[in-house]
Design a protein around this motif. Sequence first.
Motif, mmCIF file in Angstrom:
data_model
loop_
_atom_site.group_PDB
_atom_site.id
_atom_site.type_symbol
_atom_site.label_atom_id
_atom_site.label_comp_id
_atom_site.label_asym_id
_atom_site.label_seq_id
_atom_site.Cartn_x
_atom_site.Cartn_y
_atom_site.Cartn_z
ATOM 1 N N TYR A 124 0.810 -1.229 0.000
ATOM 2 C CA TYR A 124 0.000 0.000 0.000
ATOM 3 C C TYR A 124 0.837 1.270 0.000
ATOM 4 O O TYR A 124 0.360 2.330 0.379
ATOM 5 C CB TYR A 124 -0.993 0.032 1.165
ATOM 6 N N ASN A 125 2.076 1.175 -0.456
ATOM 7 C CA ASN A 125 2.925 2.353 -0.536
ATOM 8 C C ASN A 125 2.700 3.020 -1.885
ATOM 9 O O ASN A 125 2.769 2.361 -2.931
ATOM 10 C CB ASN A 125 4.391 1.941 -0.368
ATOM 11 N N VAL A 126 2.424 4.310 -1.880
ATOM 12 C CA VAL A 126 2.126 5.041 -3.117
ATOM 13 C C VAL A 126 3.328 5.011 -4.056
ATOM 14 O O VAL A 126 3.169 4.832 -5.265
ATOM 15 C CB VAL A 126 1.700 6.501 -2.809
ATOM 16 N N GLY A 127 4.528 5.158 -3.533
ATOM 17 C CA GLY A 127 5.715 5.125 -4.376
ATOM 18 C C GLY A 127 5.864 3.799 -5.092
ATOM 19 O O GLY A 127 6.159 3.756 -6.292
ATOM 20 N N VAL A 128 5.642 2.708 -4.390
ATOM 21 C CA VAL A 128 5.719 1.381 -5.001
ATOM 22 C C VAL A 128 4.652 1.246 -6.077
ATOM 23 O O VAL A 128 4.931 0.794 -7.198
ATOM 24 C CB VAL A 128 5.562 0.278 -3.933
ATOM 25 N N PHE A 129 3.444 1.674 -5.778
ATOM 26 C CA PHE A 129 2.347 1.599 -6.748
ATOM 27 C C PHE A 129 2.672 2.394 -8.009
ATOM 28 O O PHE A 129 2.505 1.899 -9.124
ATOM 29 C CB PHE A 129 1.048 2.116 -6.103
ATOM 30 N N VAL A 130 3.171 3.605 -7.845
ATOM 31 C CA VAL A 130 3.499 4.466 -8.991
ATOM 32 C C VAL A 130 4.603 3.826 -9.835
ATOM 33 O O VAL A 130 4.529 3.810 -11.070
ATOM 34 C CB VAL A 130 3.899 5.885 -8.515
ATOM 35 N N PHE A 131 5.630 3.273 -9.195
ATOM 36 C CA PHE A 131 6.734 2.676 -9.947
ATOM 37 C C PHE A 131 6.327 1.376 -10.636
ATOM 38 O O PHE A 131 6.828 1.070 -11.717
ATOM 39 C CB PHE A 131 7.953 2.468 -9.048
#
Length: 126
Positions: free
Chosen positions: A90-97
């Motif tokens: 649920y980390n936004v950075g991980v999702f975006v990448f």
Amino acid sequence: MDGNSTVMHMTFFWSKDVVMLFNGWPNGQLGMYILALAFVFFLTVIVEFLSIFPVIKPGSSPFVGGLIHALFYGFRMALVYLIMLCVMSYNVGVFVFVVAGHVIGCFIVKYRVISKAARKPRTDPV
């Protein structure tokens, strides 16, 4: 909270303090977080390349060709599930990448296919 406790988020958050795949990784360090983001980005690009990779050679045995294709497909699915587990942090950075990796990978794969098709001489009768 002490330094050893882990918070499991159930909503999206933006922080370098995330746990992905292994306990203690990236361990809240900015450099390791950036490395983790690069890891998931390249993993998703690789998955896009594997989606069009031809694994069965023309003229091969149906059994051997099917077995090789199934093993290759299983490897690709294992990578896809690893990516899914990363996104479930649920980390936004991980999702975006992850999304960016799929987009860039898809673009590169489709660009190569379209470029190869455009280079072929046309033999259409006029």
